[in-house]
Motif scaffolding. Sequence first.
Motif, PDB file in Angstrom:
ATOM      1  N   ALA A 213       0.761  -1.148   0.067  1.00  0.00           N
ATOM      2  CA  ALA A 213      -0.032   0.003  -0.005  1.00  0.00           C
ATOM      3  C   ALA A 213       0.633   1.304   0.138  1.00  0.00           C
ATOM      4  O   ALA A 213       2.038   1.189  -0.019  1.00  0.00           O
ATOM      5  CB  ALA A 213      -0.913  -0.081   1.083  1.00  0.00           C
ATOM      6  N   ALA A 214       0.199   2.473  -0.146  1.00  0.00           N
ATOM      7  CA  ALA A 214       0.964   3.571  -0.210  1.00  0.00           C
ATOM      8  C   ALA A 214       2.101   3.754   1.028  1.00  0.00           C
ATOM      9  O   ALA A 214       3.243   4.401   0.889  1.00  0.00           O
ATOM     10  CB  ALA A 214      -0.098   4.694  -0.094  1.00  0.00           C
ATOM     11  N   GLU A 215       1.688   3.203   2.443  1.00  0.00           N
ATOM     12  CA  GLU A 215       2.434   3.433   3.402  1.00  0.00           C
ATOM     13  C   GLU A 215       3.587   2.181   3.666  1.00  0.00           C
ATOM     14  O   GLU A 215       4.085   1.965   4.702  1.00  0.00           O
ATOM     15  CB  GLU A 215       1.642   3.662   4.706  1.00  0.00           C
ATOM     16  CG  GLU A 215       0.562   2.337   5.023  1.00  0.00           C
ATOM     17  CD  GLU A 215      -0.724   2.597   4.400  1.00  0.00           C
ATOM     18  OE1 GLU A 215      -1.639   1.819   4.756  1.00  0.00           O
ATOM     19  OE2 GLU A 215      -0.757   3.007   3.279  1.00  0.00           O
ATOM     20  N   GLY A 216       3.412   1.329   2.901  1.00  0.00           N
ATOM     21  CA  GLY A 216       4.185   0.290   2.862  1.00  0.00           C
ATOM     22  C   GLY A 216       3.528  -1.141   2.736  1.00  0.00           C
ATOM     23  O   GLY A 216       2.370  -1.085   2.647  1.00  0.00           O
ATOM     24  N   ALA A 217       4.050  -2.291   2.859  1.00  0.00           N
ATOM     25  CA  ALA A 217       3.507  -3.572   2.905  1.00  0.00           C
ATOM     26  C   ALA A 217       2.766  -3.765   4.347  1.00  0.00           C
ATOM     27  O   ALA A 217       3.545  -3.656   5.372  1.00  0.00           O
ATOM     28  CB  ALA A 217       4.265  -4.732   2.643  1.00  0.00           C
ATOM     29  N   ILE A 218       1.660  -4.370   4.263  1.00  0.00           N
ATOM     30  CA  ILE A 218       0.881  -4.609   5.540  1.00  0.00           C
ATOM     31  C   ILE A 218       0.473  -6.108   5.495  1.00  0.00           C
ATOM     32  O   ILE A 218      -0.045  -6.707   4.421  1.00  0.00           O
ATOM     33  CB  ILE A 218      -0.461  -3.714   5.413  1.00  0.00           C
ATOM     34  CG1 ILE A 218      -0.114  -2.420   5.358  1.00  0.00           C
ATOM     35  CG2 ILE A 218      -1.359  -4.199   6.486  1.00  0.00           C
ATOM     36  CD1 ILE A 218      -1.516  -1.501   5.175  1.00  0.00           C
ATOM     37  N   ALA A 219       0.912  -6.993   6.377  1.00  0.00           N
ATOM     38  CA  ALA A 219       0.684  -8.237   6.644  1.00  0.00           C
ATOM     39  C   ALA A 219      -0.806  -8.497   6.989  1.00  0.00           C
ATOM     40  O   ALA A 219      -1.461  -7.943   7.632  1.00  0.00           O
ATOM     41  CB  ALA A 219       1.572  -8.615   7.970  1.00  0.00           C
ATOM     42  N   ARG A 220      -1.485  -9.584   6.070  1.00  0.00           N
ATOM     43  CA  ARG A 220      -2.856  -9.529   6.189  1.00  0.00           C
ATOM     44  C   ARG A 220      -3.189 -11.399   6.198  1.00  0.00           C
ATOM     45  O   ARG A 220      -2.484 -11.915   5.205  1.00  0.00           O
ATOM     46  CB  ARG A 220      -3.599  -8.910   5.022  1.00  0.00           C
ATOM     47  CG  ARG A 220      -3.548  -7.446   4.943  1.00  0.00           C
ATOM     48  CD  ARG A 220      -4.175  -7.004   3.804  1.00  0.00           C
ATOM     49  NE  ARG A 220      -3.979  -5.667   3.424  1.00  0.00           N
ATOM     50  CZ  ARG A 220      -5.051  -4.611   4.021  1.00  0.00           C
ATOM     51  NH1 ARG A 220      -6.020  -4.808   4.555  1.00  0.00           N
ATOM     52  NH2 ARG A 220      -4.704  -3.190   3.813  1.00  0.00           N
ATOM     53  N   GLY A 243      -9.603 -12.856  10.153  1.00  0.00           N
ATOM     54  CA  GLY A 243      -8.196 -13.070  10.272  1.00  0.00           C
ATOM     55  C   GLY A 243      -7.730 -11.559  10.867  1.00  0.00           C
ATOM     56  O   GLY A 243      -8.429 -11.211  11.963  1.00  0.00           O
ATOM     57  N   ASN A 244      -6.716 -11.320  10.527  1.00  0.00           N
ATOM     58  CA  ASN A 244      -5.848 -10.002  11.068  1.00  0.00           C
ATOM     59  C   ASN A 244      -5.149  -9.239  10.346  1.00  0.00           C
ATOM     60  O   ASN A 244      -4.633  -9.708   9.273  1.00  0.00           O
ATOM     61  CB  ASN A 244      -5.139 -10.281  12.499  1.00  0.00           C
ATOM     62  CG  ASN A 244      -3.931 -11.265  12.041  1.00  0.00           C
ATOM     63  OD1 ASN A 244      -2.895 -10.779  11.432  1.00  0.00           O
ATOM     64  ND2 ASN A 244      -4.165 -12.701  12.103  1.00  0.00           N
TER      65      ASN A 244
END
Length: 331
Positions: A213-220, A243-244
Amino acid sequence: MMFTGSCAVAADMESRIGHQNLTSSVWDNSRWALDLSSRFTLDKNNDHLSSQHVIGFDFHKVFTGKHGDIATLVFQPYWVRLNAVNNPAYFFDGGDDSEVTWRIANINFTGLSRSALNFRVGHFEVPFGLEKNIDTNGTLRQYSFSDRGVKADWGVSVNGVLAQFDYEVALTRGSGNNISGRDNPHVFAGRIGTPSMGNTVVGFSWFNGKVLAAEGAIARKRLGIDLVHYYRQWEVLLEVSGGNNSGFDRASAIAELSWRNPMESLHTYLQLRHAKQEHSDTWQALSSVSLGVQWEINRYVNVSTEWFKELDAIVGQEKASKLTAQLRVRI
């Protein structure tokens, strides 16, 4: 001299025949279209009008050998122009920008085992939930991809259609439209479900990775169950997942009831969404309703509109209310 001239003529004719055969082989078992659309969204709270204009090329081809189909190619590059769009996708340089995007661009090798074991490579929809079997590309009607942060991605998959079930398991880059290594995004996802041609379709999905994403990679991480039931001109859809995101729990559900006229030129739908997400010290509930209409005027032109209203919003933020209309022409 006469012999030399005859050879030259023969060579020229052979070259033309070869070129014609090559051209014929490219267009055999294929179809293509120009896809043009304009979409306008009115944010009723802020009296803000934004628009999106799209020009796309849509090419499908089935490669066939002596013993049947070998592979299917789908190639869909699209040019997208944004005007005054709030919160655009990260690969746009703001809400007034234009980019070449990739809707679907992959080849699926199907000739190994009569579609029981296929191999796909390229840009394709990440297999999860309702959107695995329902094509919403280019339409206002969407499902749960925003919850996971990516709809289509670059990667590879193993997929197949069997008598008892359909399946697809994919490993993708996690960066969506562009292939990017920033923050090492990646996704491992899949869906296994009952045959998609049945009156009732049930599927189980999983999604695990880091999405850019714009702010970086987000764990999902997500696990999901989806259900579709058809009864005459009615369609009932349900998807529930949990999930989380980076360690914070999240659960969501979407339900839809839709109706088509006998000619299937008019389609109306009502969607309800609900989500609960964990924060550092509390849980936040979000819910919304959407009402949409799609009208296929003829084989080339269709118009659609959707009204969206948030019923619950993040604390301190105003509940969104939007009206969107789209004109789409396929030539």
